[in-house]
Design a protein around this motif. Structure first.
Motif, mmCIF file in Angstrom:
data_model
loop_
_atom_site.group_PDB
_atom_site.id
_atom_site.type_symbol
_atom_site.label_atom_id
_atom_site.label_comp_id
_atom_site.label_asym_id
_atom_site.label_seq_id
_atom_site.Cartn_x
_atom_site.Cartn_y
_atom_site.Cartn_z
ATOM 1 N N GLN A 86 -1.543 -1.487 2.558
ATOM 2 C CA GLN A 86 -2.550 -0.094 2.787
ATOM 3 C C GLN A 86 -2.521 0.504 1.363
ATOM 4 O O GLN A 86 -3.506 1.361 1.100
ATOM 5 N N LEU A 87 -1.462 0.549 0.851
ATOM 6 C CA LEU A 87 -1.233 1.230 -0.353
ATOM 7 C C LEU A 87 -0.831 0.182 -1.424
ATOM 8 O O LEU A 87 0.102 -0.564 -1.106
ATOM 9 N N VAL A 88 -1.401 0.115 -2.726
ATOM 10 C CA VAL A 88 -0.984 -0.923 -3.624
ATOM 11 C C VAL A 88 -0.806 -0.270 -4.962
ATOM 12 O O VAL A 88 -1.900 0.462 -5.604
ATOM 13 N N GLU A 89 0.311 -0.507 -5.608
ATOM 14 C CA GLU A 89 0.948 0.251 -6.529
ATOM 15 C C GLU A 89 0.501 -0.825 -8.006
ATOM 16 O O GLU A 89 0.569 -1.912 -7.507
ATOM 17 N N SER A 90 0.322 -0.182 -8.929
ATOM 18 C CA SER A 90 0.350 -1.097 -10.245
ATOM 19 C C SER A 90 0.631 -0.013 -11.364
ATOM 20 O O SER A 90 0.937 0.947 -11.259
ATOM 21 N N GLY A 91 0.672 -1.084 -12.467
ATOM 22 C CA GLY A 91 1.151 -0.178 -13.824
ATOM 23 C C GLY A 91 2.509 -0.273 -14.161
ATOM 24 O O GLY A 91 3.056 0.246 -15.194
ATOM 25 N N GLY A 92 3.424 -0.762 -13.362
ATOM 26 C CA GLY A 92 4.972 -0.762 -13.800
ATOM 27 C C GLY A 92 4.954 -1.937 -15.080
ATOM 28 O O GLY A 92 4.059 -3.014 -15.127
ATOM 29 N N THR A 141 3.591 5.578 5.531
ATOM 30 C CA THR A 141 2.829 4.165 5.028
ATOM 31 C C THR A 141 3.446 4.172 3.694
ATOM 32 O O THR A 141 3.296 5.245 2.719
ATOM 33 N N TRP A 142 3.546 2.934 3.436
ATOM 34 C CA TRP A 142 4.246 2.414 1.919
ATOM 35 C C TRP A 142 3.392 1.295 1.483
ATOM 36 O O TRP A 142 2.730 0.580 2.132
ATOM 37 N N ALA A 201 3.735 6.264 -1.345
ATOM 38 C CA ALA A 201 3.846 6.570 0.074
ATOM 39 C C ALA A 201 3.158 7.827 0.425
ATOM 40 O O ALA A 201 2.586 8.677 -0.395
ATOM 41 N N ALA A 202 2.355 7.707 1.824
ATOM 42 C CA ALA A 202 1.731 8.632 2.441
ATOM 43 C C ALA A 202 2.239 9.222 3.732
ATOM 44 O O ALA A 202 2.845 8.627 4.569
ATOM 45 N N ALA A 262 -5.212 3.878 -2.573
ATOM 46 C CA ALA A 262 -4.945 4.493 -1.367
ATOM 47 C C ALA A 262 -6.130 4.777 -0.641
ATOM 48 O O ALA A 262 -6.183 6.009 0.007
ATOM 49 N N PRO A 263 -7.229 3.540 -0.371
ATOM 50 C CA PRO A 263 -8.503 4.115 0.187
ATOM 51 C C PRO A 263 -8.283 4.475 1.621
ATOM 52 O O PRO A 263 -7.409 3.741 2.235
#
Length: 125
Positions: free
Chosen positions: A3-9, A114-115, A96-97, A24-25
């Motif tokens: 549900q949450l998608v990180e990027s940029g690392g 949520t993570w 995280a939310a 984080a839609p």
């Protein structure tokens, strides 16, 4: 279901900068607290920065003055701008939310329901 998608690392040299993003839609508007955590190998997950739905931010002492958390409600995206990176910033970074303002006050990752799956940041000296 992610549900949450990180990027940029990425891998950078000490002194460099990175900007992490977290798609984080549905969460930016719903969550009263969004945050960034990090976890290095062999260490506990630690809170890096949080932002409340009213825009109030907080930071770990180790990143104050170097990192900036922000969010774009229209784009449903959470950001973490990281400047003057140090080798000790090397870790997996998670967004995280949390449902309530209290999540932003809590030290425990358990306050966030949520993570994302994380994005790796490696800083070399």
């Amino acid at each position: 279901q992610v549900q949450l998608v990180e990027s940029g690392g990425d891998s950078v040299q000490a002194g460099g900068s990175l900007r992490l993003s977290c798609a984080a839609p549905g969460f930016i508007g719903w969550s009263n607290c969004m945050g960034w955590f990090r976890q290095a190998p062999g260490k506990e997950r630690e809170k890096v920065a949080t932002i409340r739905s009213d825009g109030i931010t907080s930071y770990a002492d180790s990143v104050k003055g170097r990192f900036t958390i922000s969010k774009d409600n229209a784009k449903n995206t959470l950001y973490l701008q990281m400047n003057s990176l140090k080798p000790e910033d090397t870790a997996m970074y998670y967004c995280a939310a949390g449902r309530t303002f209290a999540s932003c006050l809590a030290r425990s990752p358990g306050a966030f329901g949520t993570w994302g799956q994380g994005t790796q940041v490696t800083v070399s000296s």
